[in-house]
Design a protein around this motif. Structure first.
Motif, short mmCIF file in Angstrom:
data_model
loop_
_atom_site.label_atom_id
_atom_site.label_comp_id
_atom_site.label_asym_id
_atom_site.label_seq_id
_atom_site.Cartn_x
_atom_site.Cartn_y
_atom_site.Cartn_z
N ALA A 183 58.18 80.69 81.71
CA ALA A 183 56.76 80.61 82.09
C ALA A 183 56.58 79.63 83.23
CB ALA A 183 55.95 80.16 80.88
N ALA A 184 55.72 80.00 84.19
CA ALA A 184 55.45 79.13 85.35
C ALA A 184 54.02 79.40 85.81
CB ALA A 184 56.46 79.43 86.46
N PRO A 185 53.47 78.55 86.67
CA PRO A 185 52.09 78.78 87.13
C PRO A 185 51.95 80.16 87.77
CG PRO A 185 52.83 76.61 87.75
CD PRO A 185 54.03 77.30 87.19
N PRO A 186 50.82 80.82 87.51
CA PRO A 186 50.65 82.21 87.99
C PRO A 186 50.28 82.29 89.47
CG PRO A 186 48.73 81.52 86.74
CD PRO A 186 49.68 80.36 86.72
N ALA A 187 50.53 83.44 90.04
CA ALA A 187 50.07 83.71 91.41
C ALA A 187 48.54 83.76 91.38
CB ALA A 187 50.64 85.05 91.87
N PRO A 188 47.86 83.35 92.48
CA PRO A 188 46.39 83.28 92.47
C PRO A 188 45.71 84.61 92.11
CG PRO A 188 47.29 82.31 94.46
CD PRO A 188 48.45 82.90 93.73
N GLU A 189 46.22 85.74 92.62
CA GLU A 189 45.54 87.01 92.33
C GLU A 189 45.65 87.39 90.86
OE1 GLU A 189 47.10 90.20 94.74
OE2 GLU A 189 49.15 89.49 94.57
#
Ligand SMILES: C[S@@+](CC[C@H](N)C(=O)[O-])C[C@H]1O[C@@H](n2cnc3c(N)ncnc32)[C@H](O)[C@@H]1O
Length: 367
Positions: A183-189
């Motif tokens: 798990a990692a920070p999501p892409a903005p869209e």
């Protein structure tokens, strides 16, 4: 070494070289890799001997209803000559055969007008490629109807997970040389997608998951740009966003199909199994509207087939082909007719089962 292992080795080598892949990128390779992807490699693994079956595998009823639907559209458009229908994700053209048979029998003028073009990865046609579709439009003319049955559920999706009120995106990385989720920070869209549907995911429990089909948005935009005056018809499993993304559905809808068995292990056997997720029809409708399409119909497959006369066709068959089941029931012939009739009726019940195929959704948008 088996092809699937080779694909896995290639995935591992790529992750070692470039770092983790988004789940969407992993799914794109697992399904669409030109050499070893599930859809690209070899023959379609659909039908009774494959990994799963679709509505068209349950006899001709589904294709006949589709034929009636296309005929109605043809009438509504003022009987264009020809009526150009593009079926995307058409497999080997099984639905086309049934549609044509119905049209030739029931509506010969429509059959003559019908120009049916099936497109599929098995024939080297990737409908996610704008060039492929634009080129076809230039060569063969503007389509009047674009239809897709069980196609959108296979588009590569982004996977997200809630942890402590934060949204994370699931990537595919490595652990001890094997493919592993991380798990990692999501892409903005990806973040903005869920917020469009006013979901309260921030208060959802840890581990809550959902799939985000950004490719479906691009696909609808592209189809809208291809249509001048006509219809987009999409049939698939899924629902409106408010029913799909629920607190009470914590594991999302991602499923894999291998030899008619369902599993939830998308990282197992890349290239060897189908990976699908339910379709967010709110997203298709909103995106269609954004690009000039109007909502004509959103309903269940059961209601759609019923409206298009599936039960009448069944009754008609009983009168024309299975009268022995009523008139000679005590004879062998009568018993055989009855058993055959039960078989047909069972197929119609499966297609309209509210707990199964009948709960698939049918969307029609019009320009
Ligand atoms: C579940 S099957 C449905 C087939 C058919 N529509 C039916 O009703 O039986 C999905 C089909 O879509 C095709 N497909 C998936 N992604 C595609 C893409 N990007 N371009 C073209 N075909 C695709 C697959 O090869 C497969 O034949």
């Amino acid at each position: 070494m088996a092809t699937s292992s080779l694909l896995e080795q290639r995935l591992i080598a790529r992750i070692e070289r470039e770092g983790p892949l988004s789940f969407a990128e992993y799914m794109r390779i697992a399904l669409y890799d030109p050499e070893s992807g599930y859809y690209a490699a070899g023959t379609p693994r659909i039908g009774w001997s494959g990994d799963y079956f679709t509505s068209g595998d349950l006899g001709d009823f589904f294709a006949h209803c589709l034929g009636r639907q296309l005929w109605q559209m043809w009438e509504e458009l003022g009987r264009p000559q020809p009526l150009r229908v593009w079926e995307q994700g058409a497999r080997r053209g099984e639905l086309e055969v049934g549609v044509r048979a119905w049209a030739e029998q029931e509506q010969p003028a429509f059959a003559t007008a019908l120009s049916y073009r099936g497109l599929d990865l098995h024939r080297g046609e990737d409908i996610l490629s704008a060039e492929v579709l634009q080129q076809l439009r230039e060569q063969e003319g503007v389509p009047h109807v674009i239809l897709a049955n069980e196609l959108v559920d296979a588009f590569p999706i982004h996977l997200v997970e809630v942890q402590q009120g934060q949204l994370y995106e699931i990537y595919v990385g490595l652990e001890k040389g094997r493919l592993r989720e991380l798990a990692a920070p999501p892409a903005p869209e990806v973040v903005t997608y869920l917020d469009r549907y006013c979901m309260r995911w921030r208060s959802f429990p840890n581990g809550w998951r959902a799939e985000i089909n950004l490719e479906a948005l691009r696909w609808v935009e592209l189809q809208a740009s291809l249509l001048r005056r006509g219809f987009l018809l999409v049939i698939d499993y899924g629902d409106r966003a408010s029913r799909l993304y629920r607190r009470t559905r914590p594991q999302g809808t991602l499923l894999c199909y291998h030899k008619h068995r369902v599993n939830e292990q998308p990282l197992a056997r890349p290239g060897e199994q189908d990976i699908t997720a339910h379709v967010n029809f709110s997203a298709l409708i909103d995106e269609g509207r954004r690009h000039g399409l109007r909502l004509r119909l959103f309903t269940t497959q059961r209601a759609w087939l019923e409206h298009l006369g599936i039960f009448e066709e069944l009754e008609q068959l009983r009168r024309t082909h299975f009268s022995a089941a009523d008139q000679e029931r005590a004879t062998d012939q009568g018993q055989i007719a009855l058993l055959r009739w039960y078989n047909l009726r069972q197929r119609v019940l499966a297609l309209t089962d509210p707990a199964g195929l009948g709960n698939f959704k049918v969307l029609i948008m019009r320009r």
